[in-house]
Write an enzyme that holds these catalytic residues in place. Sequence first.
Site, PDB file in Angstrom:
ATOM      1  N   GLY A  80       2.396   1.043 -11.156  1.00  0.00           N
ATOM      2  CA  GLY A  80       3.819   0.728 -11.133  1.00  0.00           C
ATOM      3  C   GLY A  80       4.700   1.878 -11.583  1.00  0.00           C
ATOM      4  O   GLY A  80       5.914   1.722 -11.738  1.00  0.00           O
ATOM      5  N   GLU A 127       9.315  -4.981  -9.980  1.00  0.00           N
ATOM      6  CA  GLU A 127       7.892  -4.750 -10.216  1.00  0.00           C
ATOM      7  C   GLU A 127       7.652  -4.268 -11.644  1.00  0.00           C
ATOM      8  O   GLU A 127       6.714  -4.710 -12.319  1.00  0.00           O
ATOM      9  CB  GLU A 127       7.359  -3.716  -9.220  1.00  0.00           C
ATOM     10  CG  GLU A 127       5.907  -3.354  -9.440  1.00  0.00           C
ATOM     11  CD  GLU A 127       5.371  -2.331  -8.431  1.00  0.00           C
ATOM     12  OE1 GLU A 127       4.236  -1.862  -8.625  1.00  0.00           O
ATOM     13  OE2 GLU A 127       6.101  -2.017  -7.467  1.00  0.00           O
ATOM     14  N   ALA A 153       0.841  -1.199   0.000  1.00  0.00           N
ATOM     15  CA  ALA A 153       0.000   0.000   0.000  1.00  0.00           C
ATOM     16  C   ALA A 153       0.875   1.247   0.000  1.00  0.00           C
ATOM     17  O   ALA A 153       1.460   1.602   1.033  1.00  0.00           O
ATOM     18  CB  ALA A 153      -0.935  -0.010   1.209  1.00  0.00           C
ATOM     19  N   ARG A 172     -12.397 -14.829 -40.910  1.00  0.00           N
ATOM     20  CA  ARG A 172     -13.418 -13.818 -41.179  1.00  0.00           C
ATOM     21  C   ARG A 172     -13.312 -13.344 -42.628  1.00  0.00           C
ATOM     22  O   ARG A 172     -12.222 -12.992 -43.097  1.00  0.00           O
ATOM     23  CB  ARG A 172     -13.238 -12.644 -40.220  1.00  0.00           C
ATOM     24  CG  ARG A 172     -14.091 -11.430 -40.514  1.00  0.00           C
ATOM     25  CD  ARG A 172     -15.533 -11.661 -40.178  1.00  0.00           C
ATOM     26  NE  ARG A 172     -16.289 -10.413 -40.238  1.00  0.00           N
ATOM     27  CZ  ARG A 172     -17.597 -10.351 -40.337  1.00  0.00           C
ATOM     28  NH1 ARG A 172     -18.318 -11.468 -40.383  1.00  0.00           N
ATOM     29  NH2 ARG A 172     -18.205  -9.182 -40.377  1.00  0.00           N
ATOM     30  N   GLY A 188      -0.297  10.019  -5.792  1.00  0.00           N
ATOM     31  CA  GLY A 188       0.107   8.837  -6.528  1.00  0.00           C
ATOM     32  C   GLY A 188       1.611   8.784  -6.702  1.00  0.00           C
ATOM     33  O   GLY A 188       2.338   8.197  -5.911  1.00  0.00           O
ATOM     34  N   PRO A 206      12.396  -1.883  -9.695  1.00  0.00           N
ATOM     35  CA  PRO A 206      12.771  -2.473 -10.991  1.00  0.00           C
ATOM     36  C   PRO A 206      12.144  -3.838 -11.246  1.00  0.00           C
ATOM     37  O   PRO A 206      11.671  -4.098 -12.360  1.00  0.00           O
ATOM     38  CB  PRO A 206      14.304  -2.554 -10.896  1.00  0.00           C
ATOM     39  CG  PRO A 206      14.669  -1.386 -10.029  1.00  0.00           C
ATOM     40  CD  PRO A 206      13.584  -1.348  -8.988  1.00  0.00           C
ATOM     41  N   LEU A 223      -9.140  -4.657 -36.159  1.00  0.00           N
ATOM     42  CA  LEU A 223      -9.213  -5.689 -37.184  1.00  0.00           C
ATOM     43  C   LEU A 223     -10.344  -6.689 -36.924  1.00  0.00           C
ATOM     44  O   LEU A 223     -10.769  -7.396 -37.836  1.00  0.00           O
ATOM     45  CB  LEU A 223      -7.883  -6.432 -37.296  1.00  0.00           C
ATOM     46  CG  LEU A 223      -6.729  -5.618 -37.911  1.00  0.00           C
ATOM     47  CD1 LEU A 223      -5.424  -6.395 -37.833  1.00  0.00           C
ATOM     48  CD2 LEU A 223      -7.039  -5.225 -39.359  1.00  0.00           C
ATOM     49  N   THR A 230      -0.072   4.165  -2.635  1.00  0.00           N
ATOM     50  CA  THR A 230      -0.902   5.260  -3.144  1.00  0.00           C
ATOM     51  C   THR A 230      -1.954   5.690  -2.134  1.00  0.00           C
ATOM     52  O   THR A 230      -2.580   4.858  -1.473  1.00  0.00           O
ATOM     53  CB  THR A 230      -1.593   4.827  -4.446  1.00  0.00           C
ATOM     54  OG1 THR A 230      -0.589   4.452  -5.400  1.00  0.00           O
ATOM     55  CG2 THR A 230      -2.433   5.955  -5.015  1.00  0.00           C
ATOM     56  N   GLU A 231      -2.137   7.001  -2.032  1.00  0.00           N
ATOM     57  CA  GLU A 231      -3.164   7.575  -1.164  1.00  0.00           C
ATOM     58  C   GLU A 231      -4.121   8.422  -1.988  1.00  0.00           C
ATOM     59  O   GLU A 231      -3.769   8.847  -3.102  1.00  0.00           O
ATOM     60  CB  GLU A 231      -2.515   8.434  -0.076  1.00  0.00           C
ATOM     61  CG  GLU A 231      -1.621   7.654   0.860  1.00  0.00           C
ATOM     62  CD  GLU A 231      -1.022   8.500   1.977  1.00  0.00           C
ATOM     63  OE1 GLU A 231      -0.308   7.935   2.818  1.00  0.00           O
ATOM     64  OE2 GLU A 231      -1.295   9.729   2.014  1.00  0.00           O
TER      65      GLU A 231
END
Length: 382
Positions: free
Chosen positions: A366, A245, A127, A271, A134, A243, A340, A129-130
């Site tokens: 990340g 992560e 944990a 197709r 960020g 790194p 496509l 981020t608040e």
Amino acid sequence: MRRELFEADHQAFRESVRAFLDREVVPHLAEWDAAGVASRDLFTVAGKAGFLGMAVPESYGGGGVDDFRFNAVIGEEAIRAGATAAGLGITLHNDVALPYFLRYCTEEQRRRWLPGIASGELITAIAMTEPGIGSDLASISTSAIRDGDHYLVNGAKTFITNGINADLVITAVKTDPKQRHKGISLLVIERDMPGFERGRNLDKLGLHAQDTAELSFTDVRVPVGNLLGEEGQGFRQLVANLPQERVSIALAAVASASVALEQTLEYVKGRKAFGQPIGSFQNTRFVLAEIATEVEIAQTYLDRCIRALNADELTAEDAAKAKWWCTELQGRVVDRCLQLHGGYGYMTEYPIARAFADARITRIYGGTTEIMKEVVGRSLGL
């Protein structure tokens, strides 16, 4: 071009992971998507199969093999099986959270936590981020004030992967609120500690089976024995682990792009439009030729990063290059592949539609693309 990253042991491991996913994960994907969270049983069955804590020493119940290539196999196969969201919980556990426990735990903490992490009985999260904070980690306001043999924790976190299921949450806190980077420490906050509350399981654009939660802390008394490493070293610890992560995220991005390419090749061959397969049109060939080339080049660089990570030689800037380039590539590839597919690409029954929604977050979590470019730019002396 033949990949040279993996050896025979990794290929055998891949077959085991593939069979596990087909048996234990794929049948539950629709249920987990609807619930917004994968079952905790996913972790215990993965632990029993040997797919958690591969780097945990055998004396603590792990695999005793510190080789990120095994992590890479799990990440790639989860995406190939269409289990991107459920697989993210496992990769967060193995790739992101585990290194903190391996590097910074005391012997007492190792005995207390590592066996459960390896077995899947203790699910992990991290944990940082608040709300409103960020990328500027130094500005976090969650505080941990020393009170005898405990810290008194107050604050809130958001966008926390594994936030609902987690038993052990590595939490970035300010043990010295007057400081910025030097005031950050890492505390492990455990499930059911009084004052630790989980808020909403956030409703996201994609990755629906992945629980992403808001967490709050009101006078949570956390033992000093739950401090990871030393007070004031939290920012350095986070920087040291980022790194891996970021390589993990880049790996998932390239795997997603590769799977999208394979699915689209199959689609355009079957197709038909104007009496012929749409794959026979020059535009289709050119688009897919560009995608195939870019994916292979990205894979080659990423494989070099994984080798460097295993050798403890991966730099922060090289990981940042991989993270921003591969996730931006993923976004371009999935978008072009969806195009496509035509109208069918917009239907969620088609994997490409789900891949499109799942892909958008990788350029944000990340470390955003913009932050990654800042890391690379500063390494150039700018």
